[in-house]
Design an enzyme around this catalytic site. Structure first.
Site, PDB file in Angstrom:
ATOM      1  N   HIS A   1       0.840  -1.207   0.000  1.00  0.00           N
ATOM      2  CA  HIS A   1       0.000   0.000   0.000  1.00  0.00           C
ATOM      3  C   HIS A   1       0.875   1.258   0.000  1.00  0.00           C
ATOM      4  CE1 HIS A   1      -3.271   2.776   1.188  1.00  0.00           C
ATOM      5  NE2 HIS A   1      -2.329   3.326   1.935  1.00  0.00           N
ATOM      6  N   GLU A   2       1.899   1.253   0.840  1.00  0.00           N
ATOM      7  CA  GLU A   2       2.801   2.414   0.883  1.00  0.00           C
ATOM      8  C   GLU A   2       3.552   2.565  -0.441  1.00  0.00           C
ATOM      9  OE1 GLU A   2       2.289   4.503   3.076  1.00  0.00           O
ATOM     10  OE2 GLU A   2       1.126   3.214   4.399  1.00  0.00           O
TER      11      GLU A   2
ATOM     12  N   HIS B   1       1.585   4.551  -2.810  1.00  0.00           N
ATOM     13  CA  HIS B   1       1.754   6.013  -2.685  1.00  0.00           C
ATOM     14  C   HIS B   1       3.020   6.479  -3.403  1.00  0.00           C
ATOM     15  CE1 HIS B   1      -1.640   6.677  -0.153  1.00  0.00           C
ATOM     16  NE2 HIS B   1      -1.181   5.951   0.857  1.00  0.00           N
TER      17      HIS B   1
ATOM     18  N   HIS C   1       3.222   9.055  -6.520  1.00  0.00           N
ATOM     19  CA  HIS C   1       4.108  10.217  -6.515  1.00  0.00           C
ATOM     20  C   HIS C   1       4.968  10.242  -7.775  1.00  0.00           C
ATOM     21  CE1 HIS C   1       7.626  12.570  -4.571  1.00  0.00           C
ATOM     22  NE2 HIS C   1       6.716  13.407  -4.972  1.00  0.00           N
TER      23      HIS C   1
HETATM   24 ZN   LIG Z   1      -2.097   5.277   2.535  1.00  0.00          ZN
END
Ligand SMILES: [Zn+2]
Length: 236
Positions: A102-103, A106, A110
């Site tokens: 999940h990270e 991100h 980005h």
């Molecule tokens: Zn998150």
């Protein structure tokens, strides 16, 4: 007036919001605890999975670090560091791999300039200012006997609180999209197998619900402010 502000019936909206948030937080903790005992067949740790996923997307300038605490995992776009909590970094559970992925979602957002993430980033200072100042301004507004000054402060407070709500709403697509990317990549990169993906999905869905809950609680709070003060402009 102070007394009325705290104990009027609209306070139930705040209580409902708090209960929703509490339930969501209990749900994510229990789901994470359950699947943190299910080891992945690949034997990869959160860290290894994160690094594999980043590389698979051609991302080489993001470092993966360990951070203290529980559920403190996050991606820091300014320093391009993906920080994984103790229980995710070194664990090979399907829950840990899900959070790590999940990270990574991100970090990939980005790298690809995903629009909602950019908007969210731009709103951070406004939301911080809003959450610091909205309640003090409303309380100051309540101290004035002069209704014009009073309304000015209260309306300013409500506008700032609306900025916080807006921030929480734009957070939702960012979080859901990160989990969507995570699930897709965990499957396509062969890090988790089909049955494992089902478990990981439960963890990520529970995590997403906490964001939905806090947005819902803020909307209820904003509704309360409108119910309390919405009609005040008219009587002066
Ligand atoms: Zn998150």
């Amino acid at each position: 007036m102070f007394y009325g502000f705290y104990w009027d019936p609209t306070y139930y909206l705040v209580i409902i919001g708090s209960v929703i948030c509490l339930l969501a937080s209990l749900k994510v903790r229990s789901t994470y605890a359950k699947y943190s005992h299910v080891r992945s067949m690949s034997g990869m740790t959160g860290r290894a999975a994160a690094e594999a996923l980043l590389r698979s997307q051609g991302i080489y300038d993001v470092t993966v670090e360990r951070v203290a605490g529980n559920l403190t995992d996050h991606y820091d776009p300014r320093s391009k560091v993906l920080r994984l909590s103790e229980s995710v970094y070194g664990s090979d559970s399907v829950a840990a791999i899900g959070v790590a992925a999940h990270e990574c979602g991100h970090a990939i957002q980005h790298a690809q300039n995903y629009m909602p993430l950019t908007i969210r980033g731009a709103l951070v200072p406004v939301a911080n200012l809003g959450s610091t100042l909205c309640w003090p301004l409303i309380l100051i507004g309540l101290l004035f006997f002069n209704s014009q000054s009073s309304n000015l402060f209260i309306q300013l407070g409500i506008i700032l609180f609306s900025a916080v709500v807006l921030f929480q709403l734009i957070t939702l697509p960012v979080e859901l999209n990160a989990s969507g990317r995570a699930m897709k990549l965990l499957g396509s990169e062969g890090i988790l197998y089909e049955d494992e993906l089902k478990h990981t999905r439960k963890v990520l869905t529970a995590a997403a619900l906490t964001y939905v809950a806090s947005a819902a609680a803020s909307i209820l709070q904003l509704l309360r402010l409108f119910l309390l003060f919405g009609g005040r402009g008219r009587d002066d």
